[in-house]
Design a protein around this motif. Structure first.
Motif, mmCIF file in Angstrom:
data_model
loop_
_atom_site.group_PDB
_atom_site.id
_atom_site.type_symbol
_atom_site.label_atom_id
_atom_site.label_comp_id
_atom_site.label_asym_id
_atom_site.label_seq_id
_atom_site.Cartn_x
_atom_site.Cartn_y
_atom_site.Cartn_z
ATOM 1 N N ARG A 62 0.865 -1.178 0.000
ATOM 2 C CA ARG A 62 0.000 0.000 0.000
ATOM 3 C C ARG A 62 0.905 1.232 0.000
ATOM 4 O O ARG A 62 1.841 1.308 0.794
ATOM 5 N N LEU A 63 0.623 2.188 -0.869
ATOM 6 C CA LEU A 63 1.430 3.401 -0.961
ATOM 7 C C LEU A 63 0.849 4.451 -0.020
ATOM 8 O O LEU A 63 -0.230 4.991 -0.268
ATOM 9 N N PRO A 64 1.550 4.795 1.074
ATOM 10 C CA PRO A 64 0.996 5.712 2.089
ATOM 11 C C PRO A 64 0.561 7.073 1.559
ATOM 12 O O PRO A 64 -0.518 7.551 1.943
ATOM 13 N N PRO A 65 1.306 7.764 0.713
ATOM 14 C CA PRO A 65 0.870 9.107 0.293
ATOM 15 C C PRO A 65 -0.489 9.135 -0.405
ATOM 16 O O PRO A 65 -1.169 10.162 -0.388
ATOM 17 N N TYR A 66 -0.900 8.026 -0.996
ATOM 18 C CA TYR A 66 -2.153 8.026 -1.733
ATOM 19 C C TYR A 66 -3.343 7.636 -0.873
ATOM 20 O O TYR A 66 -4.496 7.810 -1.282
ATOM 21 N N ASP A 69 -7.303 2.473 -0.273
ATOM 22 C CA ASP A 69 -7.728 1.232 0.373
ATOM 23 C C ASP A 69 -7.559 0.087 -0.619
ATOM 24 O O ASP A 69 -8.513 -0.590 -0.995
ATOM 25 N N LYS A 70 -6.320 -0.094 -1.063
ATOM 26 C CA LYS A 70 -6.020 -1.105 -2.066
ATOM 27 C C LYS A 70 -4.638 -1.654 -1.821
ATOM 28 O O LYS A 70 -3.691 -0.904 -1.602
ATOM 29 N N LEU A 71 -4.539 -2.957 -1.849
ATOM 30 C CA LEU A 71 -3.263 -3.632 -1.714
ATOM 31 C C LEU A 71 -2.842 -4.156 -3.085
ATOM 32 O O LEU A 71 -3.634 -4.770 -3.797
ATOM 33 N N PHE A 72 -1.577 -3.909 -3.413
ATOM 34 C CA PHE A 72 -1.047 -4.374 -4.697
ATOM 35 C C PHE A 72 -0.319 -5.689 -4.459
ATOM 36 O O PHE A 72 0.590 -5.773 -3.633
ATOM 37 N N LEU A 73 -0.709 -6.698 -5.234
ATOM 38 C CA LEU A 73 -0.193 -8.046 -5.030
ATOM 39 C C LEU A 73 0.206 -8.656 -6.364
ATOM 40 O O LEU A 73 -0.539 -8.567 -7.348
ATOM 41 N N GLY A 74 1.395 -9.259 -6.399
ATOM 42 C CA GLY A 74 1.847 -9.956 -7.603
ATOM 43 C C GLY A 74 2.620 -9.054 -8.552
ATOM 44 O O GLY A 74 2.939 -7.903 -8.246
ATOM 45 N N CYS A 75 2.907 -9.586 -9.736
ATOM 46 C CA CYS A 75 3.692 -8.879 -10.751
ATOM 47 C C CYS A 75 2.781 -8.434 -11.878
ATOM 48 O O CYS A 75 1.952 -9.216 -12.369
ATOM 49 N N HIS A 76 2.946 -7.176 -12.292
ATOM 50 C CA HIS A 76 2.108 -6.624 -13.354
ATOM 51 C C HIS A 76 2.931 -5.702 -14.247
ATOM 52 O O HIS A 76 3.906 -5.074 -13.804
ATOM 53 N N TYR A 77 2.488 -5.625 -15.488
ATOM 54 C CA TYR A 77 3.067 -4.709 -16.468
ATOM 55 C C TYR A 77 2.891 -3.281 -15.971
ATOM 56 O O TYR A 77 1.846 -2.919 -15.421
ATOM 57 N N GLU A 82 -3.883 -2.249 -13.425
ATOM 58 C CA GLU A 82 -3.642 -2.495 -12.011
ATOM 59 C C GLU A 82 -2.835 -1.369 -11.364
ATOM 60 O O GLU A 82 -3.068 -0.992 -10.213
ATOM 61 N N TYR A 83 -1.894 -0.808 -12.111
ATOM 62 C CA TYR A 83 -1.023 0.223 -11.564
ATOM 63 C C TYR A 83 -1.406 1.622 -12.028
ATOM 64 O O TYR A 83 -0.614 2.565 -11.865
ATOM 65 N N TYR A 84 -2.596 1.771 -12.546
ATOM 66 C CA TYR A 84 -2.990 3.068 -13.100
ATOM 67 C C TYR A 84 -2.927 4.178 -12.044
ATOM 68 O O TYR A 84 -2.434 5.276 -12.316
ATOM 69 N N VAL A 85 -3.386 3.897 -10.836
ATOM 70 C CA VAL A 85 -3.486 4.955 -9.820
ATOM 71 C C VAL A 85 -2.133 5.332 -9.221
ATOM 72 O O VAL A 85 -2.004 6.405 -8.614
ATOM 73 N N ILE A 86 -1.136 4.473 -9.344
ATOM 74 C CA ILE A 86 0.171 4.789 -8.777
ATOM 75 C C ILE A 86 1.254 4.868 -9.860
ATOM 76 O O ILE A 86 2.455 4.873 -9.538
ATOM 77 N N ARG A 87 0.842 4.958 -11.122
ATOM 78 C CA ARG A 87 1.830 4.942 -12.210
ATOM 79 C C ARG A 87 2.757 6.145 -12.154
ATOM 80 O O ARG A 87 3.938 6.046 -12.484
ATOM 81 N N GLU A 88 2.253 7.277 -11.733
ATOM 82 C CA GLU A 88 3.104 8.467 -11.654
ATOM 83 C C GLU A 88 4.244 8.244 -10.679
ATOM 84 O O GLU A 88 5.363 8.721 -10.903
ATOM 85 N N TRP A 89 3.986 7.518 -9.600
ATOM 86 C CA TRP A 89 5.031 7.210 -8.627
ATOM 87 C C TRP A 89 5.961 6.107 -9.148
ATOM 88 O O TRP A 89 7.180 6.164 -8.949
#
Length: 243
Positions: A62-66, A69-77, A82-89
């Protein structure tokens, strides 16, 4: 001996330079595609596991600054939904520069490998015999550019991968074998570029003889012309090596 076997073969310097280029290309391809540029120490049980140029792997992250309420699990492109909301980071500007440099290095190295393959197999025969110095010179430029781009990529990544505004707890992480493969590839490309440079210089000095003898192939018996071309180029190379 038939005419097909009479034409002058590629020089040893070209063969060695091409071989090193192909080996470097394999290292680059593995580095480009594998997600092991940096990874966390297993004993640290970090939520971040590993990443490559195009993939991230997390374990209930979970990325604290954002405050999501979502946990990122596994490997993704990296460009997946899946990574749309944290892609900038995940994808800072310096990492995009690394992606661009490594991609350009891959494209240039593949182009050089195609040119070198044509020189080695002598296809198309007359064009390669007449313009071999151009083929090898272009290969040198492409291989040298690949080495430079890879150097920039690994330097930028190595200088920024432990930034605290990117992956959290950078002291838990270590650069991995994909990054090491990129370093090996840029060194190999540099060595191949040096060999191809000197070979292109020798071939440039022989261009007039090759052009004249290729022209003779159109007006004389092919076997005689090809034999003459082979002998003359061989003697010129021997003089160049001995001087």
């Amino acid at each position: 001996m038939t005419a097909d076997n009479e034409y002058p073969k590629a020089s040893n310097a070209t063969l060695i330079g091409a071989t090193i280029t192909y080996v470097a290309g394999l290292f680059l391809l593995f580095s480009f595609a594998s997600p092991y540029w940096i990874e966390s120490y297993p004993e640290m049980f970090s939520q971040f596991k590993r990443m490559g140029l195009w993939e991230y792997c997390f374990d209930r992250f979970r990325l604290p600054p954002y405050q999501l309420d979502k946990l990122f699990l596994g490997c993704h492109y990296i460009f997946s939904q899946e990574y749309y909301v944290i892609r900038e980071w995940l994808l800072p500007s310096w990492l995009m520069a690394v992606q661009a440099f490594v991609t350009l290095a891959l494209i240039f190295s593949l182009s050089a490998q195609i040119l070198l393959a044509c020189v080695i197999v002598r296809w198309p025969l007359r064009i390669v015999l007449q313009y071999e110095w151009i083929f090898v010179s272009l290969s040198f430029i492409l291989v040298a550019a690949s080495s430079v781009f890879l150097f920039l990529g690994v330097v930028i990544f190595g200088g920024n991968c432990y930034r605290r505004d990117w992956l959290m707890y950078p002291s838990f992480n270590v650069v991995s074998w994909s990054f090491a493969f990129a370093v090996v590839a840029f060194i190999f490309f540099g060595v191949a570029a040096v060999l191809l440079y000197f070979e292109s210089h020798k071939l440039y000095e022989l261009r007039a003889e090759a052009r004249n003898l290729v022209a003779q192939m159109q007006h004389s018996q092919p076997e005689h012309a090809l034999q003459q071309l082979r002998d003359q180029l061989h003697s010129q190379r021997q003089i160049g090596w001995n001087s």
